[in-house]
Design an enzyme around this catalytic site. Structure first.
Site, PDB file in Angstrom:
ATOM      1  N   GLU A  74      -2.044 -16.596  35.453  1.00  0.00           N
ATOM      2  CA  GLU A  74      -1.119 -15.998  35.575  1.00  0.00           C
ATOM      3  C   GLU A  74      -0.115 -17.685  35.825  1.00  0.00           C
ATOM      4  O   GLU A  74       1.104 -17.413  36.250  1.00  0.00           O
ATOM      5  CB  GLU A  74      -1.108 -14.467  36.722  1.00  0.00           C
TER       6      GLU A  74
ATOM      7  N   GLU B  65       0.503 -16.861  31.876  1.00  0.00           N
ATOM      8  CA  GLU B  65      -0.119 -16.144  31.087  1.00  0.00           C
ATOM      9  C   GLU B  65      -0.295 -15.359  31.340  1.00  0.00           C
ATOM     10  O   GLU B  65      -1.333 -14.903  32.397  1.00  0.00           O
ATOM     11  CB  GLU B  65      -1.163 -16.937  29.903  1.00  0.00           C
TER      12      GLU B  65
END
Length: 353
Positions: A319, A176
């Site tokens: 991430e 994300e």
């Protein structure tokens, strides 16, 4: 509930218990003392059960980073401005982010899905433009998403799962990117676990003590505003979540429905996993948890799902980076399950002295 969301509740097949038992028994035939490889034996057996073959492989990894902005950033809950979300999407596209370095190391199938950046992005390599909205709304004032936005974001994740499964992926990692998404994740955790925000909130991108207190106060305001509507996991996600978190939730459920194991990353992705497990508890056996985030609320969410993370490296980047770091460990587990010789094959005595 809308008919278009019924797929969230579709049955999820359990892991093949017979194959799992057979794989564990096979581990005891390999040239080592029983149990001497610890959790690696359990992990190898899990992938054998997921793939329904005694000797599993883990060569194909799909990594999808879902990006979106958050209206709650207006409340000053992040150390970085919202522009960083789009700037980081460009960085992903250029291959300069931590997760892109790790994806190259793993030779993983990598893509960013833009679920809702504040500003439109130009066409970029390895970036899918699937913008549902210009970020979520400020949930201190209104619902983070409308019902239609929630539905669309969940569907993005479902599509990513379908794409990964069609490619013969062995493992799915969701990442994300979204300024202020630790605030959304903490709000979700507070509502789902019925815990005060102060016990869950952390520094996120690096805010100071005053910033942490401000973030907790913002979350408490949001919880008070939406309390009458927080009567289901989906309602909690709609009112307090974010577009990328909803997409992750849809991806996790979609993967499990297709028999594809998921490796959960850190704090934000774990909040999505918790929502997804509360929606459909049959998802849980298909989730592996990669590491302990440095965010305070992370362990509480993991405990709620009886999760046993593989690593503890003090990471809090997100991430999907913590999950990607774990992949070689899982690959080792699969190779040990698949390539070690048995006592009979190696002509080694099984007798214990």
């Amino acid at each position: 509930m809308s008919d278009s969301l019924e797929w969230l509740y579709q049955p999820i097949q359990p892991l093949n218990s017979e194959l799992h038992a057979e794989a564990l028994a096979y581990q005891d035939q390999l040239t080592k003392p029983p149990g001497s490889l610890g959790r690696l034996e359990q992990l190898g057996a899990l992938f054998a059960a997921a793939q329904e073959q005694l000797k599993p492989s883990l060569d194909k990894v799909s990594i999808r980073v879902f990006a979106a902005d958050h209206g709650v950033a207006e409340e000053g809950v992040s150390a970085f401005p919202q522009e960083v979300t789009t700037e980081m999407v460009r960085n992903f596209s250029r291959g300069g982010a931590a997760i892109t370095v790790l994806a190259r190391q793993l030779n993983a199938d990598f893509k960013v899905v833009n679920a809702g950046t504040l500003t439109e992005l130009e066409p970029l390599p390895q970036v899918e433009d699937a913008r549902v909205a210009a970020g979520s709304a400020n949930f201190c004032r209104e619902s983070a998403m409308t019902p239609l936005q929630l539905q669309a974001a969940l569907e993005l994740g479902r599509q990513a799962a379908a794409e990964a499964a069609e490619q013969g992926t062995h493992l799915f990692i969701g990442g994300e990117m979204g300024i202020a998404n630790t605030t959304a994740a903490t709000a979700l955790a507070a509502a789902l676990l019925q815990q005060p925000a102060q016990s869950l909130v952390g520094p996120g991108t690096g805010i100071d003590r005053a910033g942490i207190d401000r973030k907790a106060a913002v979350i408490d305001r949001a919880l008070a505003l939406h309390q009458p509507q927080l009567d289901s996991p989906l309602a909690i996600l709609q009112h307090l979540g974010g577009l990328e978190i909803a997409a992750l939730c849809g991806a996790y459920l979609g993967c499990a429905q297709r028999g594809l194991p998921v490796l959960v990353d850190g704090f934000i992705t774990t909040s999505a996993a918790l929502v997804a497990v509360r929606i459909n508890p049959d998802l849980r056996p298909w989730l592996l948890f990669s590491h302990n985030s440095a965010e305070p609320g992370h362990r509480l969410m993991q405990q709620a799902m009886a999760a046993e993370p593989l690593l503890d490296l003090g990471m809090r980047l997100g991430e999907g980076s913590g999950a990607a770091v774990c992949v070689p460990l899982l690959q080792s587990a699969c190779r040990l399950q698949s390539e070690m010789a048995t006592f009979a094959e190696a002509s080694v005595s099984e007798n214990l002295i």
